[in-house]
Scaffold this active site. Structure first.
Site, PDB file in Angstrom:
ATOM      1  CB  VAL A  66      -0.947  -0.011   1.192  1.00 61.44           C
ATOM      2  CG1 VAL A  66      -1.684   1.257   1.131  1.00 61.44           C
ATOM      3  CG2 VAL A  66      -1.827  -1.211   1.141  1.00 61.44           C
ATOM      4  CG  ASP A 171      -6.690 -10.581   8.891  1.00 60.74           C
ATOM      5  OD1 ASP A 171      -6.428 -10.945  10.078  1.00 60.74           O
ATOM      6  OD2 ASP A 171      -5.750 -10.163   8.034  1.00 60.74           O
TER       7      ASP A 171
HETATM    8  P1  ADP Z   1      -3.057  -6.032   3.447  1.00 61.90           P
HETATM    9  O1  ADP Z   1      -3.941  -7.162   2.825  1.00 61.90           O
HETATM   10  O2  ADP Z   1      -1.765  -6.177   2.966  1.00 61.90           O
HETATM   11  O3  ADP Z   1      -2.885  -6.358   4.680  1.00 61.90           O
HETATM   12  P2  ADP Z   1      -4.471  -3.557   3.970  1.00 61.90           P
HETATM   13  O4  ADP Z   1      -5.660  -3.346   3.018  1.00 61.90           O
HETATM   14  O5  ADP Z   1      -4.655  -4.180   5.249  1.00 61.90           O
HETATM   15  O6  ADP Z   1      -3.514  -4.835   2.997  1.00 61.90           O
HETATM   16  O7  ADP Z   1      -3.446  -2.383   4.016  1.00 61.90           O
HETATM   17  C1  ADP Z   1      -2.207  -2.512   4.516  1.00 61.90           C
HETATM   18  C2  ADP Z   1      -1.897  -1.087   5.516  1.00 61.90           C
HETATM   19  O8  ADP Z   1      -1.828  -0.170   4.687  1.00 61.90           O
HETATM   20  C3  ADP Z   1      -2.804  -0.921   6.420  1.00 61.90           C
HETATM   21  O9  ADP Z   1      -2.530  -1.518   7.908  1.00 61.90           O
HETATM   22  C4  ADP Z   1      -2.872   0.435   6.681  1.00 61.90           C
HETATM   23  O10 ADP Z   1      -1.751   0.776   7.493  1.00 61.90           O
HETATM   24  C5  ADP Z   1      -2.472   1.161   5.441  1.00 61.90           C
HETATM   25  N1  ADP Z   1      -3.677   1.252   4.481  1.00 61.90           N
HETATM   26  C6  ADP Z   1      -4.562   0.529   3.932  1.00 61.90           C
HETATM   27  N2  ADP Z   1      -5.729   1.107   3.285  1.00 61.90           N
HETATM   28  C7  ADP Z   1      -5.448   2.576   3.676  1.00 61.90           C
HETATM   29  C8  ADP Z   1      -6.011   3.703   3.550  1.00 61.90           C
HETATM   30  N3  ADP Z   1      -7.009   3.738   2.810  1.00 61.90           N
HETATM   31  N4  ADP Z   1      -5.687   4.950   4.153  1.00 61.90           N
HETATM   32  C9  ADP Z   1      -4.632   4.852   4.759  1.00 61.90           C
HETATM   33  N5  ADP Z   1      -3.516   3.751   4.968  1.00 61.90           N
HETATM   34  C10 ADP Z   1      -4.193   2.509   4.398  1.00 61.90           C
HETATM   35 MG    MG Z   2      -4.217  -5.825   6.269  1.00 56.54          MG
END
Ligand code: ADP
Ligand code: MG
Ligand code: ZN
Length: 508
Positions: A66, A171
């Site tokens: 991300v 999760d």
């Molecule tokens: P993964 O499936 O790899 O765990 P996530 O969707 O949980 O992916 O995103 C990983 C990290 O990226 C999150 O824990 C957060 O810190 C950051 N993140 C994800 N989406 C956002 C968002 N919309 N705004 C800010 N940070 C985000």
């Molecule tokens: Mg995640």
């Protein structure tokens, strides 16, 4: 494609070598690896180049990276976005299902929404509004009790919404529930492991639910880290550890003492056996063979050769509900409520992660040390699982446990039978006491404990700094007890939790 940075790293490493050698001042703070990742992403999905300036990597997990990016709006205003680049090997159906959760359920009630999605070949980038958020571990011990109450209320709001759509998140944990403390904004993210209830309103979750069960369960057996995804080093080492432990197929019996999880005096081992009905349901297993280990704490060779029951095992070990740990084939939205309970337990006790286990039966043994072994065995029976445990460990009083771990002694009148500190010391202690966390968190917690001890003499004078922790009402522990209900059929729902007396004066 030059990026201009103002990242928090600036202050942390003011004298990095790159500052002396780097030609591009403004780029020097990004590590070479991340710079390369950003370049690769622009190459893989060239449409991004004209729209976004990718500034930094904010998260990296098993299934995605991300990034923080800005988009130049026509008004001249720069808007911050989060770009989630899914690993190209993700199944197209999973990707589409994740996207559909965001588009259908997202954008309201603390559920993250989606702005755009870009794709080129097998590369998919989901663009979301950016929510700047805290690291859970950094703020855990500075939160006021009222902030914790608001946090939980807002988490239940998000869960009520997705459960209404028939989405089981699978999760739920702090790194998937973004929290901006200053703005009091919250967002549930990451539907990468979501599944549908039988009556789900998310079309694509219906497909993943049935047709892809086999493939899905292989997908879900990849365990995820308990730690913040930002912590790249810890992640990879944990991941490898998990990967190696997960292959142990006959992991039906464990000796918790050998993993140094409980006090030396007590030795607890557990194993689970599918109950009659569930065992018959597991197709392909030689369930009709006679077995001489049933209801003992050994695992015989017949049982070792049995196929493992097929049941989804998504999520992060320390947050998994007992029915997930015992591979109960029917799993509902109640599993998210258990995980929310574990988050609440961390907030009340000041310990994160609360449980750290690398396999399911260790995690189950850890749950027993808090909720009681007999209680756990009894609950497992209700969903057709026979759990054996060599040691009887009593259930702990949740208030006593949390206050002991947090180091606060509430002046609030206790209503339940109190466990004396002696019996706590003598019993098998929760992991939070003996082996609370990974090295980096251990250091933090030790510092916290030391500072607490230093200030112990001035405890009474400091009453004003207690931030409400000396006045935790019984309702908090009553709600925690209902979240950590070992029986998913009676566990509190998100809708009910919002109506719990703990939130009586809150508006929604
Ligand atoms: P993964 O499936 O790899 O765990 P996530 O969707 O949980 O992916 O995103 C990983 C990290 O990226 C999150 O824990 C957060 O810190 C950051 N993140 C994800 N989406 C956002 C968002 N919309 N705004 C800010 N940070 C985000
Ligand atoms: Mg995640
Ligand atoms: Zn057997």
């Amino acid at each position: 494609m030059e990026t201009v940075l103002k990242s928090h790293c600036d202050e942390q490493h003011p004298h990095q070598a790159e500052d002396f050698h780097g030609k591009h001042e403004q780029n020097s703070k990004l590590s070479a690896g991340i710079k390369k990742d950003i370049e690769k992403l622009y190459e893989a999905v060239p449409q991004l180049v004209n729209v976004f300036k990718i500034k930094e990597k904010i998260g990296e997990g098993t299934f995605s990276s991300v990034y923080l990016a800005t988009a130049q709006l026509q008004t001249g205003y720069e808007e911050k976005m989060a770009l989630k680049h899914l690993i190209p090997t993700s199944h197209p159906l999973r990707i589409a299902a994740e996207l559909q959760c965001l588009t259908v359920a997202g954008g309201q009630d603390n559920v993250m929404g989606v702005k755009y999605c870009f794709r080129k070949n097998d590369h998919v980038v989901i663009v979301m509004p950016y929510l700047e958020h805290e690291s859970f571990l950094d703020i855990l011990n500075s939160l006021s009790f009222e902030e914790v109450r608001e946090y939980m209320f807002n988490l239940f709001k998000a869960l009520r919404r997705i459960h209404h759509f028939g989405i089981v998140h699978r999760d739920v944990k702090p790194s998937n529930f973004l929290y901006n403390r200053r703005l009091k904004e919250y967002a549930l993210v990451d539907f990468g492991l979501a599944q549908g209830t039988p009556d789900t309103k998310i079309e694509l979750l219906k497909t993943t639910h049935s047709e892809n069960q086999q493939e899905d369960s292989a997908y879900h057996s990849v365990q995820r880290s308990v730690f913040g995804e930002r912590n790249f080093n810890v992640y990879s080492s944990t991941y490898q550890e998990n990967a190696s432990t997960k292959v142990i197929k006959p992991s039906k019996m464990i000796d918790v003492s050998s993993r140094k999880l409980v006090t030396k005096k007590k030795i607890t081992s557990t194993k689970t056996v599918s109950g009659g009905a569930a065992r018959r349901a597991a197709s392909g297993c030689p369930s009709n063979l006679t077995c001489d280990c049933y209801a003992t704490d050994r695992v015989c060779s017949v049982c070792l050769s049995r196929c493992q029951q097929v049941a989804p095992r998504a999520g992060t070990p320390g947050f998994r509900a007992p029915e997930v740990l015992t591979k109960c084939p029917t799993q509902t939205t109640a599993i998210d409520m258990w995980s929310a309970g574990i988050v609440f337990l961390s907030l009340l006790s000041g310990r994160y992660p609360f449980y750290k286990a690398s396999d399911d039966l260790t995690a189950l043994a850890q749950i027993m040390t808090v909720r009681g072994s007999r209680e756990t065995i009894q609950a497992a029976k209700t969903f057709g699982k026979s759990v054996l445990c060599t040691q009887v460990v009593p259930a702990q009083n949740l208030r006593t446990l949390c206050e002991k771990l947090r180091g606060t002694n509430s002046s609030y009148k206790r209503s339940q039978g109190e466990v004396t500190s002696k019996s706590i010391n003598d019993s098998a202690l929760p992991v939070a006491v003996d082996k609370p966390c990974a090295p980096e968190t251990l250091e933090k917690q030790t510092q916290r404990l030391e500072s607490f001890q230093e200030g112990a003499g001035a405890l009474e004078i400091k009453a004003t700094d207690m931030k409400g922790w000396d006045q935790v009402p019984d309702e908090a522990y009553d709600l925690l007890d209902k979240l950590l209900d070992l029986n998913p059929a009676t566990r509190i729902t998100a809708k009910e939790a919002l109506l719990h007396p703990f939130f009586k004066d809150m508006r929604f």
